[in-house]
Scaffold this motif. Structure first.
Motif, mmCIF file in Angstrom:
data_model
loop_
_atom_site.group_PDB
_atom_site.id
_atom_site.type_symbol
_atom_site.label_atom_id
_atom_site.label_comp_id
_atom_site.label_asym_id
_atom_site.label_seq_id
_atom_site.Cartn_x
_atom_site.Cartn_y
_atom_site.Cartn_z
ATOM 1 N N ALA A 336 0.819 -1.211 0.000
ATOM 2 C CA ALA A 336 0.000 0.000 0.000
ATOM 3 C C ALA A 336 0.853 1.261 0.000
ATOM 4 N N GLY A 337 1.966 1.240 0.740
ATOM 5 C CA GLY A 337 2.763 2.450 0.908
ATOM 6 C C GLY A 337 3.529 2.867 -0.325
ATOM 7 N N GLY A 338 4.026 1.908 -1.115
ATOM 8 C CA GLY A 338 4.788 2.258 -2.315
ATOM 9 C C GLY A 338 3.988 3.085 -3.299
ATOM 10 N N PRO A 339 2.821 2.591 -3.743
ATOM 11 C CA PRO A 339 2.003 3.395 -4.657
ATOM 12 C C PRO A 339 1.555 4.720 -4.054
ATOM 13 N N LEU A 340 1.260 4.732 -2.739
ATOM 14 C CA LEU A 340 0.847 5.987 -2.111
ATOM 15 C C LEU A 340 1.966 7.023 -2.154
ATOM 16 N N LEU A 341 3.206 6.599 -1.903
ATOM 17 C CA LEU A 341 4.329 7.532 -1.948
ATOM 18 C C LEU A 341 4.535 8.066 -3.355
ATOM 19 N N VAL A 342 4.514 7.176 -4.340
ATOM 20 C CA VAL A 342 4.692 7.615 -5.728
ATOM 21 C C VAL A 342 3.586 8.590 -6.114
ATOM 22 N N ALA A 343 2.354 8.255 -5.759
ATOM 23 C CA ALA A 343 1.228 9.114 -6.123
ATOM 24 C C ALA A 343 1.309 10.466 -5.421
ATOM 25 N N ALA A 344 1.696 10.473 -4.140
ATOM 26 C CA ALA A 344 1.766 11.732 -3.396
ATOM 27 C C ALA A 344 2.814 12.669 -3.993
ATOM 28 N N VAL A 345 3.989 12.128 -4.311
ATOM 29 C CA VAL A 345 5.042 12.963 -4.903
ATOM 30 C C VAL A 345 4.654 13.391 -6.306
ATOM 31 N N ALA A 346 4.090 12.463 -7.077
ATOM 32 C CA ALA A 346 3.725 12.769 -8.463
ATOM 33 C C ALA A 346 2.627 13.821 -8.543
ATOM 34 N N SER A 347 1.731 13.828 -7.549
ATOM 35 C CA SER A 347 0.633 14.803 -7.594
ATOM 36 C C SER A 347 1.141 16.225 -7.452
ATOM 37 N N GLY A 348 2.269 16.414 -6.770
ATOM 38 C CA GLY A 348 2.827 17.748 -6.618
ATOM 39 C C GLY A 348 3.879 18.086 -7.649
ATOM 40 N N THR A 349 4.390 17.085 -8.358
ATOM 41 C CA THR A 349 5.435 17.307 -9.369
ATOM 42 C C THR A 349 5.028 16.589 -10.650
ATOM 43 N N SER A 350 5.612 15.428 -10.875
ATOM 44 C CA SER A 350 5.259 14.584 -12.011
ATOM 45 C C SER A 350 5.624 13.150 -11.663
ATOM 46 N N LEU A 351 5.133 12.209 -12.471
ATOM 47 C CA LEU A 351 5.321 10.796 -12.167
ATOM 48 C C LEU A 351 6.789 10.390 -12.079
#
Length: 377
Positions: A336-351
């Motif tokens: 659960a944590g891996g996708p959440l971290l990627v999504a959280a950072v990507a939402s403020g920057t990019s994937l």
């Protein structure tokens, strides 16, 4: 061992087969993205809460009865939706599947350890991981075909038959492994054991591997679509990731048993390769997707059997179920944590920055593993 491998395949195939197919299911069953998210979280939530519980029960009552009960429960929960065929019963069936998988997954891991001498556990866990990876690979593909051919009920019917067949096979072929006598354990004793580096290091590596695997499966197709690639190309990239993980696991386990690899060096190398794959996924176009998928698959395939073998070798046999259940909880949190971290950072920057953030975190784990001087794992 083969029924245990089949149990590993069943939990992986059931989890990913249904998860990948729910979005295309009947609109009466999945009415919104919120409902879809709830159905996906229900299965994982049951695993997070119940795996340590069933792992402890396996130590007290024996891993084989818990394995058989979990497989039978999985078959019954799957059959529930086949018979009822209503949106409300879909939620009940999904919850039942998650609870049942929470029982037979750590029990199967504990039996893999109990039924193999320490010198052969790397190979045994490599084979177990191989068939789980096959389940992860085939789940979305075969699940989609079954839903296309007969709807969601057909997929649940196949899972009911699969769970029942593996339960019968296990009942006939898996030997009775009685629970071992154990000293009384307090909550403080348990906390000390779970805080020991011999538990934390392999479990952390397994969680990192699962986080990278989930992020790769979930977000590499997004990178592909952004690069203008079709669904076939992006689907092939995800299959490549799972295939690499499946191929590496038996070889890594064999290398551990033969003394060509240690758990410390193997886990450190696996974390480094996984981190390199996540960083490679930042590259634009097909190159980044293929290189990232390959390296993530190779790294996670190296970590998985070594991590479980390390846990088995450092745990008293009478506590194997509890340890495997707690380790599976760590993997679920990484899932659960891996996708959440990627999504959280990507939402403020990019994937790409999301991949880079997770890669940095996994790479830090590799550095810690490389510089450790103790031999706790």
């Amino acid at each position: 061992m083969w029924p245990l491998y089949a149990a590993g395949f069943t939990t992986a195939f059931g989890a990913h087969g249904i998860a990948a197919s729910l979005g295309g299911a009947s609109k009466d069953a999945v009415t919104s993205l919120l409902v879809l998210g709830g159905l996906l979280a229900l299965y994982d939530g049951a695993e997070v809460l119940l795996k340590p519980v069933f792992g402890t029960l396996a130590d007290r009552a024996g891993a084989r009865p818990v394995l058989l009960g979990g497989l039978i429960g999985f078959a019954l929960a799957s059959a529930l939706y086949v018979v009822a065929d209503s949106p409300g019963w879909l939620w009940a069936a999904r919850l039942g599947q998650g609870a049942a998988a929470s029982a037979f997954s750590p029990s199967a891991s504990a039996l893999v350890a109990r039924l193999n001498p320490a010198a052969e556990r790397g190979r045994a866990f490599g084979g177990y991981g191989f068939y789980k990876s096959i389940g992860y690979t085939l789940g979305p593909l075969l699940g989609g075909v079954l839903v296309w051919a007969g709807g969601l009920r057909l997929l649940f019917a196949v899972l009911a038959v699969l769970g029942a067949a593996v339960a019968v096979w296990a009942a006939l072929a898996v030997p009775v492994v009685p629970p071992l006598p154990k000293a009384r354990q307090t909550v403080l004793d348990l906390a000390r054991r779970l805080a020991d580096p011999a538990f934390l290091a392999p479990t952390g590596a397994l969680a990192a591997a699962t986080a990278a695997l989930s992020a790769g499966v979930g977000f590499l197709p997004v990178s592909g679509r952004a690069a203008g690639l079709g669904t076939v190309a992006t689907g092939a990239a995800v299959s490549l990731l799972a295939a690499c993980a499946a191929v590496v696991q038996p070889r890594a386990g064999r290398a551990l048993d033969e003394g060509r690899l240690t758990t410390r060096s193997g886990l450190a190398a696996g974390l480094a390769v996984t981190a390199a794959g996540l960083v490679s996924a930042m590259l634009p176009g097909l190159t980044g997707i293929l290189v990232g998928a390959t390296l993530i698959g190779l790294g996670t395939g190296l970590i998985t059997p070594l991590g479980f073998a390390a846990l088995a070798s450092s745990t008293p046999e009478e506590r194997l179920g509890q340890t495997m259940g707690a380790a599976e909880l760590g993997r679920e949190l990484g899932d659960a944590g891996g996708p959440l971290l990627v999504a959280a950072v990507a939402s403020g920057t990019s994937l790409p920055y999301g991949f880079g953030a997770l890669g940095t975190l996994v790479g830090a784990g590799a550095v810690v593993a490389f510089v450790r001087r103790d031999r706790a794992f």
